[in-house]
Write a protein that holds these residues in place. Structure first.
Motif, short mmCIF file in Angstrom:
data_model
loop_
_atom_site.label_atom_id
_atom_site.label_comp_id
_atom_site.label_asym_id
_atom_site.label_seq_id
_atom_site.Cartn_x
_atom_site.Cartn_y
_atom_site.Cartn_z
N ILE A 23 80.65 37.17 -7.29
CA ILE A 23 80.25 35.97 -6.67
C ILE A 23 79.77 36.53 -5.26
CG2 ILE A 23 81.74 34.42 -5.07
CD1 ILE A 23 83.99 34.33 -7.56
N LYS A 24 80.27 37.50 -4.79
CA LYS A 24 79.55 38.31 -3.64
C LYS A 24 78.24 38.48 -3.74
CE LYS A 24 80.16 41.39 0.01
NZ LYS A 24 81.00 42.76 0.50
N GLN A 25 77.86 39.16 -4.85
CA GLN A 25 76.49 39.47 -4.99
C GLN A 25 75.34 38.21 -5.03
OE1 GLN A 25 75.74 41.91 -8.47
NE2 GLN A 25 73.55 41.64 -8.28
N LYS A 26 76.17 37.03 -5.90
CA LYS A 26 75.22 35.87 -5.76
C LYS A 26 75.13 35.32 -4.40
CE LYS A 26 74.52 33.66 -9.99
NZ LYS A 26 74.94 32.55 -10.83
N LEU A 27 76.21 35.18 -3.68
CA LEU A 27 76.02 34.52 -2.42
C LEU A 27 75.20 35.32 -1.40
CD1 LEU A 27 79.85 33.84 -1.94
CD2 LEU A 27 77.93 32.04 -2.14
N VAL A 28 75.11 36.58 -1.20
CA VAL A 28 74.00 37.60 -0.74
C VAL A 28 72.58 37.22 -0.90
CG1 VAL A 28 73.30 39.67 -0.14
CG2 VAL A 28 75.94 39.30 -0.23
N GLU A 29 72.56 37.21 -2.44
CA GLU A 29 71.16 37.11 -3.20
C GLU A 29 70.72 35.47 -2.68
OE1 GLU A 29 71.39 37.82 -7.19
OE2 GLU A 29 71.41 39.96 -6.74
N ASN A 30 71.45 34.57 -3.00
CA ASN A 30 70.80 33.21 -2.89
C ASN A 30 71.08 32.42 -1.50
OD1 ASN A 30 70.39 33.28 -5.60
ND2 ASN A 30 72.44 32.36 -6.21
N LEU A 31 72.03 33.04 -0.53
CA LEU A 31 72.29 32.36 0.64
C LEU A 31 71.85 33.42 1.94
CD1 LEU A 31 75.47 30.35 0.09
CD2 LEU A 31 73.12 29.53 0.11
N GLY A 32 71.69 34.68 1.40
CA GLY A 32 71.43 35.48 2.57
C GLY A 32 72.59 35.81 3.65
N ALA A 33 73.65 35.67 2.63
CA ALA A 33 75.07 35.85 3.47
C ALA A 33 74.97 37.38 4.01
CB ALA A 33 76.21 35.68 2.39
N THR A 34 75.67 37.32 5.28
CA THR A 34 75.66 38.61 5.92
C THR A 34 77.09 38.99 5.81
OG1 THR A 34 75.97 37.37 8.11
CG2 THR A 34 73.81 37.80 7.69
N HIS A 35 77.83 38.24 5.71
CA HIS A 35 79.56 38.69 5.29
C HIS A 35 80.05 37.77 4.25
CE1 HIS A 35 83.25 40.42 6.65
NE2 HIS A 35 83.80 39.12 6.53
N VAL A 36 80.65 38.34 3.33
CA VAL A 36 81.18 37.53 2.20
C VAL A 36 82.75 38.26 1.86
CG1 VAL A 36 81.11 36.92 -0.04
CG2 VAL A 36 79.13 37.02 1.11
N GLU A 37 83.73 37.67 2.15
CA GLU A 37 85.24 38.24 1.75
C GLU A 37 85.70 37.14 0.53
OE1 GLU A 37 87.93 38.14 4.82
OE2 GLU A 37 86.54 39.01 6.26
N ILE A 38 85.89 37.78 -0.64
CA ILE A 38 86.40 37.10 -1.57
C ILE A 38 87.95 37.67 -1.96
CG2 ILE A 38 86.05 36.48 -4.17
CD1 ILE A 38 83.53 35.51 -2.46
N GLU A 39 88.86 36.61 -2.13
CA GLU A 39 90.07 36.95 -2.51
C GLU A 39 90.31 36.22 -3.60
OE1 GLU A 39 94.45 37.02 -0.51
OE2 GLU A 39 93.04 36.35 0.51
N ASP A 40 90.89 37.01 -4.67
CA ASP A 40 91.58 36.52 -5.94
C ASP A 40 92.83 36.05 -5.92
OD1 ASP A 40 92.00 35.79 -8.61
OD2 ASP A 40 91.39 37.50 -9.59
N MET A 41 93.10 34.84 -5.67
CA MET A 41 94.50 34.20 -5.41
C MET A 41 95.37 33.84 -6.90
SD MET A 41 94.27 34.10 -2.21
CE MET A 41 95.51 32.97 -1.77
N SER A 42 94.71 34.49 -7.68
CA SER A 42 95.38 34.21 -9.13
C SER A 42 96.04 35.53 -9.79
CB SER A 42 94.34 33.75 -10.27
OG SER A 42 93.40 34.62 -10.26
N GLY A 43 96.11 36.42 -8.98
CA GLY A 43 96.67 37.61 -9.49
C GLY A 43 95.90 38.49 -10.53
N GLY A 44 94.49 38.40 -10.25
CA GLY A 44 93.50 39.33 -10.82
C GLY A 44 93.19 38.37 -12.15
N CYS A 45 93.19 37.39 -12.61
CA CYS A 45 92.88 36.90 -13.80
C CYS A 45 91.65 36.18 -13.92
CB CYS A 45 93.92 35.63 -14.48
SG CYS A 45 94.14 34.33 -13.61
N GLY A 46 91.16 35.95 -12.21
CA GLY A 46 89.91 35.34 -11.94
C GLY A 46 89.82 33.84 -12.27
N GLN A 47 90.77 33.14 -12.01
CA GLN A 47 90.72 31.67 -11.99
C GLN A 47 90.76 30.84 -10.81
OE1 GLN A 47 90.04 29.65 -14.87
NE2 GLN A 47 89.41 31.89 -15.45
N MET A 48 91.19 31.52 -9.63
CA MET A 48 91.39 30.82 -8.38
C MET A 48 90.69 31.93 -7.17
SD MET A 48 94.87 29.33 -6.53
CE MET A 48 95.63 29.75 -8.19
#
Length: 100
Positions: A23-48
């Protein structure tokens, strides 16, 4: 079906292709994001996920317009997950808001 171990959760997230790193990589590539923090709220299963996204492309855009930019950049990922909560800031807004 829920993951029983952290290893199993990591494998599930990796097999769907939706990981915080992807997710972070896509945001940097597509939006020129200068800072991205992604938190998996689902306990590691990648659903939230919750995200803080900082991009100069958000300048002079409403919250709705910012979310639409993000959702367009992550169309495939969002379709594969259960919940997505982005918080979008311009670099100037982030400087004022970020933890000191």
């Amino acid at each position: 079906m829920s993951a029983r171990t952290d290893d199993e959760a990591a494998r599930n997230a990796a097999s769907s292709g939706v990981t915080p790193e992807a997710i972070k990589q896509k945001l940097v590539e597509n939006l020129g994001a200068t800072h991205v923090e992604i938190e998996d709220m689902s306990g590691g299963c990648g659903q939230m996920f919750e995200a803080v996204i900082v991009s100069p492309q958000f300048t002079k855009k409403t919250t709705l317009a910012r979310h639409r930019l993000v959702n367009a950049a992550l169309k495939e990922e969002i379709a594969a997950i259960h919940a997505w909560t982005p918080k979008c800031y311009t670099p100037e807004q982030w400087e004022e808001k970020k933890p000191q």
